[in-house]
Design a protein around this motif. Structure first.
Motif, PDB file in Angstrom:
ATOM      1  N   PHE A   1       0.833  -1.203   0.000  1.00 26.91           N
ATOM      2  CA  PHE A   1       0.000   0.000   0.000  1.00 26.91           C
ATOM      3  C   PHE A   1       0.872   1.258   0.000  1.00 26.91           C
ATOM      4  CE2 PHE A   1      -3.472  -2.818   1.354  1.00 26.91           C
ATOM      5  CZ  PHE A   1      -4.476  -2.338   0.525  1.00 26.91           C
ATOM      6  N   LEU A   2       1.994   1.220   0.676  1.00 23.94           N
ATOM      7  CA  LEU A   2       2.909   2.354   0.694  1.00 23.94           C
ATOM      8  C   LEU A   2       3.514   2.594  -0.694  1.00 23.94           C
ATOM      9  CD1 LEU A   2       3.996   4.453   2.626  1.00 23.94           C
ATOM     10  CD2 LEU A   2       5.921   2.945   3.111  1.00 23.94           C
ATOM     11  N   ILE A   3       3.803   1.532  -1.426  1.00 24.69           N
ATOM     12  CA  ILE A   3       4.317   1.677  -2.792  1.00 24.69           C
ATOM     13  C   ILE A   3       3.274   2.354  -3.692  1.00 24.69           C
ATOM     14  CG2 ILE A   3       4.971   0.367  -4.859  1.00 24.69           C
ATOM     15  CD1 ILE A   3       6.336  -1.660  -2.952  1.00 24.69           C
TER      16      ILE A   3
ATOM     17  N   ALA B   1       3.554   6.003  -5.543  1.00 22.65           N
ATOM     18  CA  ALA B   1       3.351   6.188  -6.986  1.00 22.65           C
ATOM     19  C   ALA B   1       2.369   7.330  -7.240  1.00 22.65           C
ATOM     20  CB  ALA B   1       2.852   4.892  -7.617  1.00 22.65           C
ATOM     21  N   TYR B   2       1.286   7.384  -6.462  1.00 20.78           N
ATOM     22  CA  TYR B   2       0.316   8.472  -6.628  1.00 20.78           C
ATOM     23  C   TYR B   2       0.921   9.824  -6.263  1.00 20.78           C
ATOM     24  CZ  TYR B   2      -3.635   5.398  -7.607  1.00 20.78           C
ATOM     25  OH  TYR B   2      -4.487   4.508  -8.181  1.00 20.78           O
ATOM     26  N   VAL B   3       1.723   9.885  -5.230  1.00 17.27           N
ATOM     27  CA  VAL B   3       2.376  11.137  -4.842  1.00 17.27           C
ATOM     28  C   VAL B   3       3.323  11.588  -5.953  1.00 17.27           C
ATOM     29  CG1 VAL B   3       4.028  12.167  -3.226  1.00 17.27           C
ATOM     30  CG2 VAL B   3       2.121  10.805  -2.362  1.00 17.27           C
ATOM     31  N   LEU B   4       4.043  10.659  -6.556  1.00 20.48           N
ATOM     32  CA  LEU B   4       4.955  10.992  -7.646  1.00 20.48           C
ATOM     33  C   LEU B   4       4.185  11.553  -8.849  1.00 20.48           C
ATOM     34  CD1 LEU B   4       7.847  10.929  -8.772  1.00 20.48           C
ATOM     35  CD2 LEU B   4       7.347   8.622  -9.604  1.00 20.48           C
TER      36      LEU B   4
ATOM     37  N   ALA C   1       2.988  15.041  -8.043  1.00 17.69           N
ATOM     38  CA  ALA C   1       4.085  16.015  -8.081  1.00 17.69           C
ATOM     39  C   ALA C   1       4.425  16.385  -9.520  1.00 17.69           C
ATOM     40  CB  ALA C   1       5.307  15.457  -7.370  1.00 17.69           C
ATOM     41  N   ILE C   2       4.446  15.416 -10.399  1.00 17.83           N
ATOM     42  CA  ILE C   2       4.742  15.689 -11.810  1.00 17.83           C
ATOM     43  C   ILE C   2       3.658  16.576 -12.413  1.00 17.83           C
ATOM     44  CG2 ILE C   2       4.898  14.616 -14.104  1.00 17.83           C
ATOM     45  CD1 ILE C   2       6.300  12.229 -12.706  1.00 17.83           C
ATOM     46  N   LEU C   3       2.390  16.252 -12.133  1.00 17.41           N
ATOM     47  CA  LEU C   3       1.288  17.062 -12.654  1.00 17.41           C
ATOM     48  C   LEU C   3       1.335  18.489 -12.106  1.00 17.41           C
ATOM     49  CD1 LEU C   3      -1.669  14.513 -12.530  1.00 17.41           C
ATOM     50  CD2 LEU C   3      -0.419  15.310 -14.547  1.00 17.41           C
ATOM     51  N   ALA C   4       1.665  18.644 -10.824  1.00 21.87           N
ATOM     52  CA  ALA C   4       1.768  19.976 -10.229  1.00 21.87           C
ATOM     53  C   ALA C   4       2.912  20.758 -10.858  1.00 21.87           C
ATOM     54  CB  ALA C   4       1.966  19.865  -8.717  1.00 21.87           C
ATOM     55  N   PHE C   5       4.045  20.111 -11.113  1.00 21.22           N
ATOM     56  CA  PHE C   5       5.192  20.779 -11.734  1.00 21.22           C
ATOM     57  C   PHE C   5       4.836  21.274 -13.132  1.00 21.22           C
ATOM     58  CE2 PHE C   5       9.039  20.435 -14.405  1.00 21.22           C
ATOM     59  CZ  PHE C   5       9.801  21.423 -13.795  1.00 21.22           C
ATOM     60  N   ILE C   6       4.191  20.421 -13.917  1.00 20.72           N
ATOM     61  CA  ILE C   6       3.781  20.805 -15.270  1.00 20.72           C
ATOM     62  C   ILE C   6       2.752  21.937 -15.206  1.00 20.72           C
ATOM     63  CG2 ILE C   6       2.598  20.012 -17.363  1.00 20.72           C
ATOM     64  CD1 ILE C   6       3.884  17.250 -16.847  1.00 20.72           C
ATOM     65  N   GLY C   7       1.818  21.857 -14.258  1.00 22.90           N
ATOM     66  CA  GLY C   7       0.807  22.899 -14.095  1.00 22.90           C
ATOM     67  C   GLY C   7       1.416  24.245 -13.741  1.00 22.90           C
TER      68      GLY C   7
END
Length: 136
Positions: A90-92, A96-99, A102-108
């Motif tokens: 579950f932690l993995i 993955a969702y946090v990663l 973060a990528i979507l927020a960076f692009i945004g």
């Protein structure tokens, strides 16, 4: 055959300019009020359909969220089949969702930084008062 001359009573029945103006303004007023009533009835139908559409989109979004949760649980149990403890699985999935977030927020953020003011429209808007005064 010679045209029949108008009798004095025919001239009395012709409407005056004032009466014509009053009739025209009354007709225009009636036309405008009828057009407003038509627009209101059309808007009621559109608003009703729009409300139903928004409700259906909200329901679809909620079910999509539930589907993502179920998919996450399924992925965690799939990873657990490799022999890894379920808590780590579950932690993995969480990582993955946090990663991805973060990528979507960076692009945004990069996209938002590219937003600029409409400089040409602003400069043309500033020229309008001078043009109206005849100094353009």
């Amino acid at each position: 055959m010679a045209p029949v001359p108008a009798s004095p009573t025919d001239k009395d029945t012709d409407p005056t300019i004032g009466a014509l103006v009053i009739d025209a303004s009354r007709d225009i007023s009636t036309l405008i009020s009828k057009e407003i009533q038509l627009a209101k009835s059309e808007l009621k139908v559109s608003v009703r359909h729009g409300g139903v559409g928004i409700g259906l989109f909200a329901g679809a979004a909620f079910l999509g969220l539930l589907a993502i949760i179920m998919l996450s649980v399924a992925i965690a149990y799939f990873i657990a089949m490799t022999g890894l403890d379920l808590a780590w699985c579950f932690l993995i999935v969480f990582g993955a969702y946090v990663l991805v977030a973060a990528i979507l927020a960076f692009i945004g953020i990069k996209q938002v930084k590219q937003v600029k003011a409409p400089e040409r429209a602003i400069s043309q808007g500033k020229e309008i008062p001078a043009a109206l005064k005849g100094r353009g």
